[in-house]
Design an enzyme around this catalytic site. Sequence first.
Site, short mmCIF file in Angstrom:
data_model
loop_
_atom_site.label_atom_id
_atom_site.label_comp_id
_atom_site.label_asym_id
_atom_site.label_seq_id
_atom_site.Cartn_x
_atom_site.Cartn_y
_atom_site.Cartn_z
N GLU A 4 38.18 22.00 3.49
CA GLU A 4 37.42 20.86 3.00
C GLU A 4 37.84 20.43 1.61
OE1 GLU A 4 36.06 23.30 4.76
OE2 GLU A 4 34.95 22.35 6.39
N HIS A 18 23.27 25.16 7.54
CA HIS A 18 23.68 23.99 8.32
C HIS A 18 22.60 22.92 8.39
CE1 HIS A 18 26.82 26.69 9.54
NE2 HIS A 18 27.28 25.93 10.51
#
Lengths: 327, 371
Positions: A60, A129
């Site tokens: 990322e 998450h």
Amino acid sequence: MAELQFREAIREAIDEEMDRDERVFIMGEEVAEYNGAYKVTEGMLDKYGFRRVIDTPISELGFAGIGVGAAMNGLRPIVEFMTFNFAVLAADQIINHASKARYMLGGQLDIPIVFRGPNASAGQLGATHSVAYDSMYAQFPGMSVIYPSEPDDAKGLLKSAIRNNDTVLFMESEQMYGMKGEVSEEEDYIIPIGKAKVKREGDDVTIVASGKMYHIAKQAADQLEKDGVEAEIIDPRTIKPLDIETIIESVKKTNRCVIVDEAHPFGGLAAEAGFLIQRDAFDYLDAPVRRVTLPDVSAPFSKSLFDLWLPDAKQVIQAVNSVTYRG
Amino acid sequence: MAKKQQEAFFTPIGLENSTNGKVEKSVDLPEPTEKSHKDLDLSDDDVLSMYEQMYLQRRFEERAMQMYQKGKFGGFLHLYIGQEAVSTGTVFALNDDDDIITAYRDHGWGLVRGVTPKEGMAELFGKETGCSKGKGGSMHFAKVENHFWGGYGIVGGHIPIGGGIAFANKYQENDRVTACFFGDGAVDQGALHETLNMSQLWSLPCIYVVENNGYSMGTSARRHTVNEIHERSKGYGMKSAVFNGMDVFTVYENMRKIAEEVRKDSKPWFVEIRTYRYRGHSMSDPQKYRSKEELEEYQKTDPVERLKKYIIDKKVAGKKKIEEIEERIEEEVLEAIDYAEDSPFPENEALFEDMYADEPHFHDRDDFKGF
Ligand SMILES: Cc1ncc(C[n+]2csc(CCOP(=O)(O)OP(=O)(O)O)c2C)c(N)n1
């Protein structure tokens, strides 16, 4: 009008912009061969090929930064994060570089990049998450944060975002990808960034909600209507810039306000909008502004706790009842 | 724009022009050890116990999958099926107080490190009797008292933590070795590289293990990372190994040797164990990126079947004994399901529990009208 799923509306926006502008490309984890983790980019590889639809490793920080560099050097990247929950790994590139380099270098360059992907929780996915990041990024100057609630807004706003010359964070809720809605078939359909929309009119209370929370607010408003309470719902659509004028205008009419925010309570959209309302519409308020947010607790996995944790229509109704002194 | 447009492809160089459904074999399996269990100082009972552990992991997950499909619980479910020799071989090779940490594909690790099937199944069901009290779910099994530090959901996020556990062990001079497991996808994360550098710099007693199961979600290892993974160690001057992870003895033999060395000289290792996952990345993965033939090819090396065959061929035990074990395990797993079903969901108040060790301080707690 065409009936489209949220993911299809987003895909159309990307497709149209890639078609229109050679400099636009998309990259991210599984966007090409896998056709996107949430199938937003389905068919893109076939249409645009490996040059413009690019699979990245799970890196990322690296690919966000590569996007930033490419944007500085003449391209217009769309960087997809599998979710914004994983974009925290890239926060240095987004916050310290994408949003600041223009200013630091005295305006010598533009950084026209869009970071997009699902935001917040999608179900019982546990604490790492399930975080809503829109308010967090809105803290930092130099970028816009968009969190649309319906396919039509998504399409028009994403096209604006891609054409915008600064960093834009475009957040989607995973739970909304399959949601259908009417989308304008107007050629080159653009919705300007920073304009709230009155999605439901009413005189008794203003409810402010964007993204997934808009749908919670709508459920609450439907229920309230049965009880004789007419709620006006304002969807800011962009968290930053925040169209506070439209909200204030509504509050001046209804004299009451509830803000629904998918983030934790400290310093989020609800805190900011609540502050601005009391500053600019103090004399119009018949009750203190209330907010419905997540509790100040990380996301639990267990279904029973998760359902408690996530704001729901019941909480919105309770808050409305409180500002209308109905119990 | 660019002159040579046709050359400007940002497609991974690892495989030639791969397309959906037509992917080259994703990982080559090195030869397994030829040593017998006796050569490895394992008793017949040890071997049977290994089998029991592996069979438990397999059945637990097959049943968990059924329960998921029946809608008994939600969230992500990443199955470890196919990789059981890695967890089992490692746990037998390490001391019970050596430390283990892993990523979200963690059921097998939990079970072999003492999470009972009941505690595990209850966790999947989100019940208060789960190993993480229903707060973590599938991705966050843990049993800290048994030195199993848990599963973590951010790819690569737990690698530095593994280093930190090793750091504390060295600091406390307690002779414990840490084994930190992660998938091949995680080797692309910056966290790995920063951690390897510091581990080598400070001689941390840690084994960093890539469980290379061929795929990072839908991307074959050869398409997401360059060169041989285990050779990354060279850049850090770190000791390394690569070996077969479909054979429990091979894992046991190598991990025992490596752990002994680490215990002696406190130098970290970087290890690539090659294995294969039979199921999709998670339950929602349609697996279009690999062929049925490829899957079947690897299933021929199935670690559970392989050990069973060994036990029978080498007369460690007869078929009957194996059946006995299997029946007992099946029973245990079914009991675990009943237990999970019957267990209560956490009380509402539990939402606010476990957030703080000391005096809790919740911002605007009174405004939360959730219950
Ligand atoms: C930082 C981060 N990015 C993306 C994801 C989404 N994701 C979860 S697992 C996974 C694939 C990881 O594959 P690998 O490391 O090889 O482990 P395996 O699943 O094969 O065990 C991805 C992309 C994530 N959880 N965290």
